[in-house]
Write a protein that holds these residues in place. Structure first.
Motif, PDB file in Angstrom:
ATOM      1  N   THR A  27       0.851  -1.237   0.023  1.00 24.11           N
ATOM      2  CA  THR A  27       0.000  -0.027   0.002  1.00 24.11           C
ATOM      3  C   THR A  27       1.021   1.242   0.000  1.00 24.11           C
ATOM      4  N   MET A  28       0.488   2.235  -0.433  1.00 21.03           N
ATOM      5  CA  MET A  28       0.914   3.582  -0.489  1.00 21.03           C
ATOM      6  C   MET A  28       2.362   3.603  -0.865  1.00 21.03           C
ATOM      7  N   PHE A  29       2.592   3.251  -2.113  1.00 26.17           N
ATOM      8  CA  PHE A  29       3.881   3.080  -2.709  1.00 26.17           C
ATOM      9  C   PHE A  29       4.252   4.422  -2.926  1.00 26.17           C
ATOM     10  N   SER A  30       3.283   5.129  -3.354  1.00 26.86           N
ATOM     11  CA  SER A  30       3.942   6.540  -3.969  1.00 26.86           C
ATOM     12  C   SER A  30       4.424   7.368  -2.702  1.00 26.86           C
ATOM     13  N   ILE A  31       4.388   7.265  -1.714  1.00 26.35           N
ATOM     14  CA  ILE A  31       4.597   8.041  -0.515  1.00 26.35           C
ATOM     15  C   ILE A  31       6.466   7.498  -0.428  1.00 26.35           C
ATOM     16  N   TYR A  32       6.634   6.545  -0.552  1.00 23.94           N
ATOM     17  CA  TYR A  32       7.793   6.142  -0.285  1.00 23.94           C
ATOM     18  C   TYR A  32       9.204   6.634  -1.300  1.00 23.94           C
ATOM     19  N   ASP A  33      10.382   7.041  -0.614  1.00 23.32           N
ATOM     20  CA  ASP A  33      11.303   7.131  -1.317  1.00 23.32           C
ATOM     21  C   ASP A  33      11.959   5.859  -1.529  1.00 23.32           C
ATOM     22  N   MET A  34      12.410   5.952  -3.001  1.00 27.27           N
ATOM     23  CA  MET A  34      12.854   4.419  -3.600  1.00 27.27           C
ATOM     24  C   MET A  34      14.486   4.829  -3.755  1.00 27.27           C
ATOM     25  N   ASN A  35      15.202   3.693  -3.332  1.00 28.93           N
ATOM     26  CA  ASN A  35      16.641   3.899  -3.539  1.00 28.93           C
ATOM     27  C   ASN A  35      17.061   2.380  -4.312  1.00 28.93           C
ATOM     28  N   TRP A  36      18.079   2.609  -5.003  1.00 30.15           N
ATOM     29  CA  TRP A  36      18.912   1.442  -5.383  1.00 30.15           C
ATOM     30  C   TRP A  36      20.255   1.524  -4.525  1.00 30.15           C
ATOM     31  N   TYR A  37      20.615   0.150  -4.165  1.00 34.73           N
ATOM     32  CA  TYR A  37      21.856   0.041  -3.577  1.00 34.73           C
ATOM     33  C   TYR A  37      22.812  -0.885  -4.338  1.00 34.73           C
ATOM     34  N   GLN A  38      23.968  -0.680  -4.187  1.00 40.75           N
ATOM     35  CA  GLN A  38      25.056  -1.819  -4.859  1.00 40.75           C
ATOM     36  C   GLN A  38      25.848  -2.471  -3.753  1.00 40.75           C
ATOM     37  N   GLN A  39      25.568  -3.914  -3.933  1.00 47.63           N
ATOM     38  CA  GLN A  39      26.432  -4.728  -2.782  1.00 47.63           C
ATOM     39  C   GLN A  39      27.381  -5.580  -3.597  1.00 47.63           C
ATOM     40  N   GLN A  40      28.584  -5.373  -3.285  1.00 49.92           N
ATOM     41  CA  GLN A  40      29.558  -5.974  -3.812  1.00 49.92           C
ATOM     42  C   GLN A  40      30.264  -6.926  -2.711  1.00 49.92           C
ATOM     43  N   PRO A  41      31.082  -7.979  -3.142  1.00 44.04           N
ATOM     44  CA  PRO A  41      31.558  -8.832  -1.967  1.00 44.04           C
ATOM     45  C   PRO A  41      32.415  -8.121  -1.274  1.00 44.04           C
ATOM     46  N   GLY A  42      32.376  -8.441   0.000  1.00 48.69           N
ATOM     47  CA  GLY A  42      33.522  -7.992   1.114  1.00 48.69           C
ATOM     48  C   GLY A  42      33.442  -6.397   1.233  1.00 48.69           C
ATOM     49  N   LYS A  43      32.266  -5.780   0.625  1.00 50.47           N
ATOM     50  CA  LYS A  43      32.047  -4.234   0.968  1.00 50.47           C
ATOM     51  C   LYS A  43      30.817  -3.815   1.605  1.00 50.47           C
ATOM     52  N   GLU A  44      30.614  -2.908   1.928  1.00 51.88           N
ATOM     53  CA  GLU A  44      29.211  -2.530   2.661  1.00 51.88           C
ATOM     54  C   GLU A  44      28.392  -2.170   1.371  1.00 51.88           C
ATOM     55  N   ARG A  45      26.993  -2.215   1.659  1.00 51.86           N
ATOM     56  CA  ARG A  45      26.222  -1.728   0.638  1.00 51.86           C
ATOM     57  C   ARG A  45      26.214  -0.398   0.342  1.00 51.86           C
ATOM     58  N   GLU A  46      26.298   0.089  -0.565  1.00 44.86           N
ATOM     59  CA  GLU A  46      26.353   1.370  -1.137  1.00 44.86           C
ATOM     60  C   GLU A  46      25.145   1.914  -1.728  1.00 44.86           C
ATOM     61  N   LEU A  47      24.646   3.228  -1.348  1.00 49.00           N
ATOM     62  CA  LEU A  47      23.608   3.843  -2.120  1.00 49.00           C
ATOM     63  C   LEU A  47      24.039   4.287  -3.524  1.00 49.00           C
ATOM     64  N   VAL A  48      23.338   3.958  -4.469  1.00 52.37           N
ATOM     65  CA  VAL A  48      23.512   4.769  -5.805  1.00 52.37           C
ATOM     66  C   VAL A  48      22.822   5.564  -6.494  1.00 52.37           C
ATOM     67  N   ALA A  49      21.688   5.483  -6.148  1.00 55.42           N
ATOM     68  CA  ALA A  49      20.561   6.160  -6.660  1.00 55.42           C
ATOM     69  C   ALA A  49      19.273   6.266  -5.825  1.00 55.42           C
ATOM     70  N   THR A  50      18.718   7.504  -5.945  1.00 52.42           N
ATOM     71  CA  THR A  50      17.478   7.698  -5.057  1.00 52.42           C
ATOM     72  C   THR A  50      16.513   8.473  -5.928  1.00 52.42           C
ATOM     73  N   ILE A  51      15.138   8.178  -5.654  1.00 49.75           N
ATOM     74  CA  ILE A  51      14.124   8.975  -6.123  1.00 49.75           C
ATOM     75  C   ILE A  51      12.968   9.063  -5.207  1.00 49.75           C
ATOM     76  N   THR A  52      12.733  10.378  -4.913  1.00 55.72           N
ATOM     77  CA  THR A  52      11.933  10.825  -3.849  1.00 55.72           C
ATOM     78  C   THR A  52      10.370  10.421  -4.144  1.00 55.72           C
ATOM     79  N   SER A  53       9.643  10.369  -3.428  1.00 51.79           N
ATOM     80  CA  SER A  53       8.162  10.414  -3.556  1.00 51.79           C
ATOM     81  C   SER A  53       7.527  11.645  -4.514  1.00 51.79           C
ATOM     82  N   GLY A  54       8.621  12.907  -4.354  1.00 53.64           N
ATOM     83  CA  GLY A  54       8.129  13.945  -5.249  1.00 53.64           C
ATOM     84  C   GLY A  54       8.961  13.779  -6.731  1.00 53.64           C
TER      85      GLY A  54
END
Length: 117
Positions: A27-54
């Motif tokens: 429900t209410m997908f439109s209010i969420y900010d959506m992110n893509w993260y990059q997970q590489q072996p041995g590394k912390e998950r890194e935020l690469v792209a965000t699109i806000t609800s707006g």
């Protein structure tokens, strides 16, 4: 609650392109900010792209000019267009939905992108 399922990953040669999809249910997908993260072996998950609800977008410096995030709230889907792929882009790409209050965060299982040189 939001359930996220990623798709579109694969094996591609350097210089190629992929379009990753993140399909949401709930429900209410439109209010969420959506992110893509990059997970590489041995590394912390890194935020690469965000699109806000707006619809505002932001990118990690390492992907600016090559990655493009978009969303369609009616389809409850977020996409990540990846161009000019490099071997260092090889990773599992994981979709995230973040409630604007920061009280809820949902994750998909990810889709593997492998770039050969």
């Amino acid at each position: 609650q939001v359930r996220l399922v990623e798709s579109g990953g694969g094996l591609v040669q350097a210089g190629g392109s992929l379009r990753l999809s993140c399909a949401a249910s709930g429900t209410m997908f439109s209010i969420y900010d959506m992110n893509w993260y990059q997970q590489q072996p041995g590394k912390e998950r890194e935020l690469v792209a965000t699109i806000t609800s707006g619809g505002s977008t932001s990118y990690a410096d390492s992907v600016k000019g090559r990655f493009a995030i978009s969303r369609d709230n009616a389809k409850m889907t977020v996409w990540l267009q990846i161009n000019s792929l490099k071997p260092e882009d090889t990773a599992v790409y994981v979709c995230n939905a973040l409630h604007p209050s920061l009280s809820e965060s949902y994750w998909g299982l990810g889709t593997q992108v492998t770039v050969s040189s």
